[in-house]
Scaffold this active site. Structure first.
Site, PDB file in Angstrom:
ATOM      1  N   HIS A   1     -10.567  -4.781  10.568  1.00 48.78           N
ATOM      2  CA  HIS A   1     -11.143  -4.594   9.248  1.00 48.78           C
ATOM      3  C   HIS A   1     -12.454  -3.827   9.283  1.00 48.78           C
ATOM      4  O   HIS A   1     -13.215  -3.866   8.320  1.00 48.78           O
ATOM      5  CB  HIS A   1     -11.370  -5.958   8.575  1.00 48.78           C
ATOM      6  CG  HIS A   1     -10.097  -6.629   8.140  1.00 48.78           C
ATOM      7  ND1 HIS A   1      -9.262  -7.263   9.025  1.00 48.78           N
ATOM      8  CD2 HIS A   1      -9.506  -6.733   6.936  1.00 48.78           C
ATOM      9  CE1 HIS A   1      -8.218  -7.751   8.375  1.00 48.78           C
ATOM     10  NE2 HIS A   1      -8.340  -7.441   7.101  1.00 48.78           N
TER      11      HIS A   1
ATOM     12  N   GLU B   1       0.805  -1.225   0.000  1.00 47.84           N
ATOM     13  CA  GLU B   1       0.000   0.000   0.000  1.00 47.84           C
ATOM     14  C   GLU B   1       0.836   1.272   0.000  1.00 47.84           C
ATOM     15  O   GLU B   1       0.570   2.200  -0.759  1.00 47.84           O
ATOM     16  CB  GLU B   1      -0.945   0.035   1.207  1.00 47.84           C
ATOM     17  CG  GLU B   1      -2.236  -0.750   1.036  1.00 47.84           C
ATOM     18  CD  GLU B   1      -2.034  -2.242   1.166  1.00 47.84           C
ATOM     19  OE1 GLU B   1      -0.914  -2.656   1.523  1.00 47.84           O
ATOM     20  OE2 GLU B   1      -2.984  -2.985   0.907  1.00 47.84           O
TER      21      GLU B   1
END
Lengths: 333, 347
Positions: free
Chosen positions: B146, B77
């Site tokens: 998450h 990322e």
């Protein structure tokens, strides 16, 4: 059982070496007891994961579920060569390690089903299971920069750390060739020595881990260990696993390289155990997994009083805001 | 025959011009149209190309536009967000997908320090026309790492625009505007909404349909109390409003659509009419979207029109638990909104 061979020596695949003059031995000794123990461990993980697959499809397990079947030799082989007091941490494909690090099948499955008898009391789920000297279970993985930062500091300070890459050929749906400029992961430590290991052979993994652990414990600093392995399931239960690889490929690994079959055949062909014995072990494991699944489906969910607990460790109780200003909840450590 | 043509014409006139489109397909259409319109636009992220997208939002785009416009990245990322920002600085118009915004934390320095602040630091010399998009907030059973809502985190930062669509028209119109905007936009989607179909007007189905960033929408008019929300909870507010209407309480429901810049004027205009305000969000309470709304109302002309303090309905102030019963009690339910409305109205 007096007729069985008590110990045998097996040839194991040579490991590819990076910055090492010598590597793990080319032969592994296996006693009957060890063999049966490794078999039992791997078969337990296998059956546990297949049970999780079933429970997920029944919607009793929800959210994310990343299964380990195919990779059992890695967790089993590593645990065979480290001490319970060594420290182990992994990513989200964690159920196998949770078991080898000492958590019961019951507590693992009950965590997957989100019940209070789960190892994290139902609050963690699949990716967040912990045990003494086992730091989970982690959901988010930085696959590049942070790894190299760790390599640098581990080498600089000669930290006794084994960096293990379970190379199962795919990062979710992307093959290693499409994601990595170099797929020789055992060399990626650069100035850190590395070995590439047959991760489908529990004896190979055991010998390599012993070698790596000795390297670290003797003060030589970190080492990289790449285990070449394979996952039968897709990345997670929401990935069928066949859009980026063929069913033929999966089937070929199952028939030619399955870690449990390989160990069993070795022991049988050296008369170290009987077919009946393995059958008995299978039956016993099936029973244990079934009982654990029973528990996992009948144990109650955690009580609502537990909702806000464990925000802090070793802290006086505090008040926690609920969904609206009139909802004042309690949190204890 | 003339009779047949008359019959056919009548039949065709009966076909509704509006049709139902899922949020996923609306996002897909938006990206497809913008990729076609401007060759500088491209999409990068994990599994966006050959896998058709982790949540299938980019389905079919790689097949149509190829390797140069739809790019699969390694799981890096910080790396690919940085590459995307560089591409934007050099004149391209990247759409950088985070598989979920939880993963954006790996790259947040690029979003804030490389993207958001650059126009200011360069005194207007260097633009960064980039869209960071992906699912935000809670899903179902994906546990603590998450499930976080990043609306407040990103909206805190000057230099960023933060958009949070609710329905399919929002998704399409706002994504197109975000891609056409010359500034860094954080586009917060919601995984639970991807599969939900909403009616899309004929106008919304056209290739030039955009919704302006920074303007809220009144989804339901009402006179007794104002509910302000964004993303999935707009739906919850409308459901609560339907229940309350049966008891004679008429709620005005405002869909923020954009978190930053926030359309405070629309909220103020509504509060001056209803005299009561409830904010509803999935994120945590402290320093959140609701907290900001409270402060802005208090600082502005609508404060004197309030008959009671503003009420914030939020997620519970804890990491997201996994067990279903606990997760259900960690987020605002419709009954929490109804309860809060009644408490605010003192009924």
């Amino acid at each position: 059982f007096a007729d069985f061979t008590p110990q045998a020596t097996f040839d194991i695949k040579k490991c590819d070496l990076h910055r090492l003059e010598e590597g793990p031995p080319l032969k592994a000794e296996l006693t009957r007891d060890q063999g049966l123990q490794y078999y039992r461990t791997m078969q337990t993980v296998r059956r546990m994961e297949l049970k999780a697959d079933q429970l997920y499809k029944q919607k009793i397990i929800r959210g994310f579920c990343h299964l380990y079947d195919g990779q059992e030799a890695c967790a089993a082989g590593i645990e065979a060569s480290i001490n319970p007091t060594d420290h182990l941490i992994t990513a989200y494909r964690a159920h196998g390690y949770t078991y080898t690090r000492g958590v019961s099948i019951k507590e693992i499955l009950a965590e997957l089903t989100g019940r209070k008898g789960g190892v994290a009391k139902g609050k963690g789920g699949s990716m967040h299971m912990y045990a003494p000297h086992f730091y989970g279970g982690n959901g988010i993985v930085g696959a590049q920069g942070q790894l190299f930062e760790s390599f640098n500091m581990a080498a600089l300070w000669k930290l006794p750390c084994i960096f293990i890459c379970e190379n199962n050929k795919y990062g979710m749906g992307t093959s290693v060739e499409r994601a990595s400029a170099s797929i020789d992961y055992y060399k990626r430590g650069d100035f850190i020595p590395g070995i590439r290991v047959d991760g489908m052979d529990v004896l190979c993994v055991r010998e390599a881990t012993k070698f790596a652990a000795d390297h670290c414990r003797s003060g030589k600093g970190p080492i990289v260990m790449e285990l070449q392995t394979y996952r039968y399931h897709g990345h997670s239960m929401s990935d069928p696993g066949v859009s980026y690889r063929t069913r033929e490929e999966i089937q070929e690994v199952r028939t030619k390289s399955d870690p449990i079959s390989m160990l069993k055949e070795r022991m049988l062909s050296n008369n170290m155990a009987s077919v009946e014995e393995f059958k008995e072990i299978d039956v016993d494991i099936r029973k244990q997994v079934e009982e654990a699944a029973q528990f996992a489906t009948s144990d109650p969910e955690p009580p609502l009083e537990d909702l806000c607990n464990h925000i802090f460790y070793n802290n006086p109780p505090l008040e926690v805001r609920g969904t609206n200003p009139w909802s004042k909840l309690k949190s204890v450590s | 025959s003339p009779l047949f043509h008359k019959f056919l014409k009548e039949a065709l006139n009966k076909v509704p011009k509006d049709k139902c489109v899922t949020v996923r397909d609306a996002l897909n259409q938006a990206m497809d149209e913008e990729l076609e319109r401007d060759e500088r636009v491209f999409l990068l992220g994990e599994e966006v190309a050959q896998y058709d997208g982790a949540y299938k939002v980019s389905r079919g785009l790689w097949k149509k536009y190829g390797d140069k416009r739809i790019i699969d990245t390694p799981i890096s990322e910080m790396g690919f967000a940085g590459i995307a920002v560089g591409a934007a600085m050099a004149g391209l118009r990247p759409i950088c997908e985070f598989m979920t915004f939880n993963f954006s934390m790996q790259a947040i320095d690029q979003v804030i320090n490389s993207a958001a602040k650059t126009c200011y630091m360069s005194a207007g010399l260097q633009a960064v026309p980039i869209v960071f998009r992906g699912p935000n907030g809670a899903s179902a059973g994906v546990a603590a790492q998450h499930s976080q809502c990043f609306a407040a985190w990103y909206a805190h930062c000057p230099g960023l625009k933060v958009v949070s669509p609710w329905n399919s028209e929002d998704a399409k119109g706002l994504l197109k505007s975000s891609i056409r905007d010359d500034n860094p936009v954080v586009f917060l989607e919601n995984e639970l909404l991807y599969g939900v179909p909403f009616e899309m007007s004929e106008e919304a189905q056209s290739k030039d349909f955009t919704i302006p960033i920074g303007k809220a929408k009144v989804e339901r008019a009402g006179s007794h109390i104002t509910l302000v929300s964004h993303s999935r909870y707009v739906g919850h507010c409308l459901d609560a409003a339907a229940v309350l209407a049966k008891e004679g309480i008429e709620c005005e429901v405002i869909n923020l659509r954009t978190i930053r810049p926030m359309d405070v004027e629309s909220i103020e205009a509504s509060v001056m009419k209803t005299n009561h305000l409830v904010t509803v969000e999935g994120g945590w309470p402290q320093f959140g979207v609701g907290a900001e709304i409270c402060a802005r109302i208090m600082e502005g002309s609508a404060f004197n029109y309030l008959d009671s303090p503003v009420t914030r309905v939020t997620g519970v102030d804890i990491p997201m638990p996994y067990a279903k019963i606990l997760e259900d009690h960690s987020l605002p339910q419709i009954k929490d909104i109804i309860f809060s409305v009644k408490k605010t109205l003192n009924v």
